[in-house]
Design an enzyme around this catalytic site. Sequence first.
Site, PDB file in Angstrom:
ATOM      1  N   TYR A   1      -1.492  -3.632  -1.645  1.00  0.00           N
ATOM      2  CA  TYR A   1      -1.510  -4.807  -0.775  1.00  0.00           C
ATOM      3  C   TYR A   1      -1.379  -6.055  -1.630  1.00  0.00           C
ATOM      4  O   TYR A   1      -2.035  -6.176  -2.673  1.00  0.00           O
ATOM      5  CB  TYR A   1      -2.822  -4.868   0.018  1.00  0.00           C
TER       6      TYR A   1
ATOM      7  N   GLU B   1       2.799 -12.109   3.129  1.00  0.00           N
ATOM      8  CA  GLU B   1       2.045 -10.857   3.024  1.00  0.00           C
ATOM      9  C   GLU B   1       3.003  -9.694   2.798  1.00  0.00           C
ATOM     10  O   GLU B   1       3.931  -9.488   3.580  1.00  0.00           O
ATOM     11  CB  GLU B   1       1.240 -10.625   4.305  1.00  0.00           C
TER      12      GLU B   1
END
Length: 397
Positions: free
Chosen positions: A119, A207
């Site tokens: 992530y 993101e």
Amino acid sequence: MNIHEYQAKRLLHSYGAPIAGGVAIYSAEQAEEWAKKMPGPLYVVKSQIHAGGRGKGKFKELGEEAAGGVRLARSVEEVVQHVKDMLGNTLVTKQTGPEGKQVNRLYIEDGADIERELYLSILIDRTVGRPAFVVSTEGGMDIEAVAEETPEKIFTLPIDPLKGMTDADSRKINRALKLTKEAAKDGLELFPILYKAFTEKDMSLLEVNPLIVMKDGRLRVLDAKVSFDGNALFRHEDIMALRDLSEEDDKEIEASKHDLAYVALDGNIGCMVNGAGLAMATMDIIKQYGEEPANFLDVGGGATTEKVTAAFKIITADPKVKGILVNIFGGIMKCDVIAEGVVQAVKDVGLKVPLVVRLEGTNVEKGKQIINDSDVDVIAADDLDDAAQKIVKAIKG
Ligand code: ADP
Ligand code: MG
């Protein structure tokens, strides 16, 4: 403003970020034509909506058993089958709300050989007033659970905006993500690229979930979600061109045409307020008396009668609205302008729900006079508390 995954990837790729080959399509015919040109043997068909959680999402029309909004395919035929299955249907994910979003475009991408899913995001960390990288080794579809259950697995690195991103910063991220060899080399290149894109394009969120380490040891941006700061869009025509109005709330689109700060919400009391702080306070007090606001709306300091009329029309066009609260503290904004706007709007569109008006400040007497002289059916209120109680009572009664 948000953009689709494939648009975000193209943008990041233009800065040099590694992505898979892929193509956005709007029909099964297009899908077949393009998939035939892709190398295979693994393809991925990805719903393009402005919401995450697509992989674990469900299509309303297909039931719980059917696969989600991101699907693997092993042949061109399978790609086409998935496209037919998904296109035009409504995908419900954790981020769409129960009403879901209609899938009007799909992205067909080369499948990747995934070793690890990581992530990575960049956002503005308001506690330190700086952009910050937020990374975790536990990327993929369960990042929300990681944040909740094992927050120690999430690493945050604020960046000094004056110095910009340094090699030392990149090495810290490499360590946090346990990247070595080729992947670490890729990281040293990729992180500054992402930071550059974030700052140059005035993003509010970038993101990448997942950022993957592939079986060959290289990094790749596998998913990308980007939001831009609306206040900076005027200097990014290229980004404005990516706007997909079908993803946005009709009322919010209309409001943006009139330069109104408007956000649609789920409650049933429509609010027209001047000043963001007063708008927040108005929403709070509505909640305190047991109801929910249908919107946030700040008509701003220098609103004209036309702007107020437009705002009023947007509020009344919302079928959820069971009552309207106009709360104006006249400073730069004059109460008589608001009053004229309200009266004009009611003349134009009619009034089917109770309307409570609280006016205070500059030209308040003139404002009250305008409303009294009209035949608009208004419940007058003395102060914010009184106004909130009256509108809550009115929609219950
Ligand atoms: P979302 O976050 O909306 O669920 P993602 O793009 O992250 O959508 O895809 C969900 C999952 O699907 C990823 O975590 C990954 O495991 C898999 N996936 C996505 N794209 C590819 C690809 N090109 N090749 C292989 N697997 C993929
Ligand atoms: Mg994802």
